[in-house]
Design an enzyme around this catalytic site. Structure first.
Site, mmCIF file in Angstrom:
data_model
loop_
_atom_site.group_PDB
_atom_site.id
_atom_site.type_symbol
_atom_site.label_atom_id
_atom_site.label_comp_id
_atom_site.label_asym_id
_atom_site.label_seq_id
_atom_site.Cartn_x
_atom_site.Cartn_y
_atom_site.Cartn_z
ATOM 1 N N ASP A 1 0.926 -1.260 -0.002
ATOM 2 C CA ASP A 1 0.033 -0.021 -0.128
ATOM 3 C C ASP A 1 0.825 1.265 0.153
ATOM 4 O O ASP A 1 2.029 1.257 0.698
ATOM 5 C CB ASP A 1 -1.032 -0.162 1.264
ATOM 6 N N GLU B 1 0.754 -12.506 13.166
ATOM 7 C CA GLU B 1 0.954 -11.239 13.844
ATOM 8 C C GLU B 1 1.171 -10.080 12.785
ATOM 9 O O GLU B 1 1.671 -10.170 11.779
ATOM 10 C CB GLU B 1 2.598 -11.512 14.302
ATOM 11 N N SER C 1 -8.030 -5.348 4.907
ATOM 12 C CA SER C 1 -8.623 -5.144 3.463
ATOM 13 C C SER C 1 -8.849 -6.378 2.840
ATOM 14 O O SER C 1 -8.522 -6.375 1.353
ATOM 15 C CB SER C 1 -7.717 -4.239 2.655
ATOM 16 N N ARG D 1 -0.194 8.254 -10.709
ATOM 17 C CA ARG D 1 -0.357 7.281 -9.789
ATOM 18 C C ARG D 1 0.272 5.972 -10.385
ATOM 19 O O ARG D 1 1.057 5.195 -9.618
ATOM 20 C CB ARG D 1 -1.638 6.776 -9.400
ATOM 21 N N ASN E 1 -10.270 -3.603 -6.861
ATOM 22 C CA ASN E 1 -9.396 -2.505 -7.427
ATOM 23 C C ASN E 1 -9.979 -2.179 -8.842
ATOM 24 O O ASN E 1 -9.525 -1.260 -9.354
ATOM 25 C CB ASN E 1 -8.004 -2.973 -7.474
ATOM 26 N N TRP E 2 -10.774 -2.945 -9.310
ATOM 27 C CA TRP E 2 -11.394 -2.588 -10.678
ATOM 28 C C TRP E 2 -12.009 -1.410 -10.776
ATOM 29 O O TRP E 2 -12.339 -0.982 -11.943
ATOM 30 C CB TRP E 2 -12.301 -3.674 -11.186
HETATM 31 C C1 FPP Z 1 -2.125 -0.082 -3.662
HETATM 32 O O1 FPP Z 1 -1.470 1.111 -3.216
HETATM 33 C C2 FPP Z 1 -1.364 -0.749 -4.446
HETATM 34 C C3 FPP Z 1 -1.789 -1.560 -5.374
HETATM 35 C C4 FPP Z 1 -3.489 -1.559 -5.648
HETATM 36 C C5 FPP Z 1 -1.101 -2.209 -6.576
HETATM 37 C C6 FPP Z 1 0.045 -2.742 -6.340
HETATM 38 C C7 FPP Z 1 0.723 -3.546 -7.203
HETATM 39 C C8 FPP Z 1 1.919 -3.283 -7.560
HETATM 40 C C9 FPP Z 1 3.000 -2.763 -6.627
HETATM 41 C C10 FPP Z 1 2.716 -3.836 -8.778
HETATM 42 C C11 FPP Z 1 2.956 -5.218 -8.470
HETATM 43 C C12 FPP Z 1 3.668 -5.648 -9.578
HETATM 44 C C13 FPP Z 1 3.816 -7.192 -9.543
HETATM 45 C C14 FPP Z 1 4.560 -7.657 -10.544
HETATM 46 C C15 FPP Z 1 3.352 -8.063 -8.481
HETATM 47 P P1 FPP Z 1 -2.458 2.277 -3.304
HETATM 48 O O2 FPP Z 1 -2.440 2.892 -4.999
HETATM 49 O O3 FPP Z 1 -3.720 1.992 -2.930
HETATM 50 O O4 FPP Z 1 -1.845 3.626 -2.664
HETATM 51 P P2 FPP Z 1 -2.487 4.669 -2.123
HETATM 52 O O5 FPP Z 1 -3.199 4.294 -0.822
HETATM 53 O O6 FPP Z 1 -1.363 5.613 -1.666
HETATM 54 O O7 FPP Z 1 -3.375 5.442 -2.946
#
Ligand code: FPP
Length: 244
Positions: A25, A211, A200, A38, A73-74
């Site tokens: 996150d 933990e 979540s 983003r 997330n969609w």
């Molecule tokens: C949450 O942060 C993050 C995601 C929904 C996407 C995470 C995906 C990656 C890091 C790519 C992973 C890649 C591979 C190869 C597995 P957020 O966008 O909700 O952050 P915010 O709360 O600061 O908005």
């Protein structure tokens, strides 16, 4: 901070968690702080992911799980969703080039929503790495803990309906075998960066006795040193699993 350098050395003498879960996150905030879109945050998040995977393999963590994309997330803007899915595609292609690294890869979640090409890539990587033993890497994509439990329940109900399963044989162990994490031990340590104190919908069954470790560091800044801190913190916890 003062103990940062000593952390790696200290890890040698402690009992490491068998399974660590990561909620990646803070990517959006990381980008926002720099005035970037983003998707740049996700790109940096993917780099942090790769460096943590390598580090976990080096220090000998047998199972690691990452929440990469949830069933919720969609709802995000299409270009952000596309950017995250492109990162998966790229990562799968990269892993293929390093398939000899002895890491088993499993994708958690409902793959049926992805296009044929991506779904085939995921399934073939799972198949081709299934006998690898150095570490198991679980990547949750289109994953929701409740969705996973509902899918498992449907499969169990179908078997009962077809007289392939007795209701009396349904217990926790059997139920676990219908989850995406079949055969994988429960999560010992669940790490969530970026200051949010929530699960979540991530591995809700498997985190029953995990933990929890929270930090304000945003995921793209979550380095192996941060992981050392989490593991050291974990090593001081007394786990009772409901006992005394
Ligand atoms: C949450 O942060 C993050 C995601 C929904 C996407 C995470 C995906 C990656 C890091 C790519 C992973 C890649 C591979 C190869 C597995 P957020 O966008 O909700 O952050 P915010 O709360 O600061 O908005």
């Amino acid at each position: 901070m003062a103990n940062n350098k000593a952390a790696v050395k200290d890890l040698i003498s402690i009992e490491l968690p068998v399974h660590i879960g990561f909620i990646m996150d803070g990517n959006g905030r990381w980008a926002g702080k720099r005035g970037l879109p983003r998707k740049f945050g996700h790109r940096e998040g993917a780099k942090a992911f790769e460096s943590i995977v390598k580090y976990c393999k080096n220090i000998g963590i047998p199972y690691i799980s990452f929440y990469a994309f949830s069933t919720e997330n969609w709802k995000r803007p299409k270009d952000e969703v596309d950017a995250i899915i492109d990162l998966f595609r790229k990562y799968i292609d990269d892993v293929r080039k390093h398939i000899d690294e002895n890491v088993r890869v499993i994708f958690l979640g409902d793959k049926s929503v992805f296009d044929d090409e991506l779904r085939r890539k995921m399934i073939s990587l799972e198949n081709d790495s299934k006998d690898f033993t150095a570490m198991t890497l679980l990547i949750a994509v289109n994953y929701g803990g409740r969705d996973e439990i509902v899918r498992a329940t449907r499969n169990i109900a179908m078997q009962v309906k077809n007289n392939q399963l007795e209701v009396s044989s349904i217990n926790e162990e059997l139920f676990g075998n219908y989850l995406d994490t079949k055969g994988i031990p429960d999560v010992d340590l669940l790490i969530r960066p970026s200051g949010e104190l929530r699960l979540s919908n991530f591995l809700i069954w498997q985190c029953a006795y995990a933990e929890f470790y929270y930090t304000d560091v945003l995921w793209p800044d979550f380095s192996p040193k941060e992981l050392d801190k989490a593991i050291l913190d974990y090593s001081k916890r007394v786990r009772r699993f409901g006992g005394v």
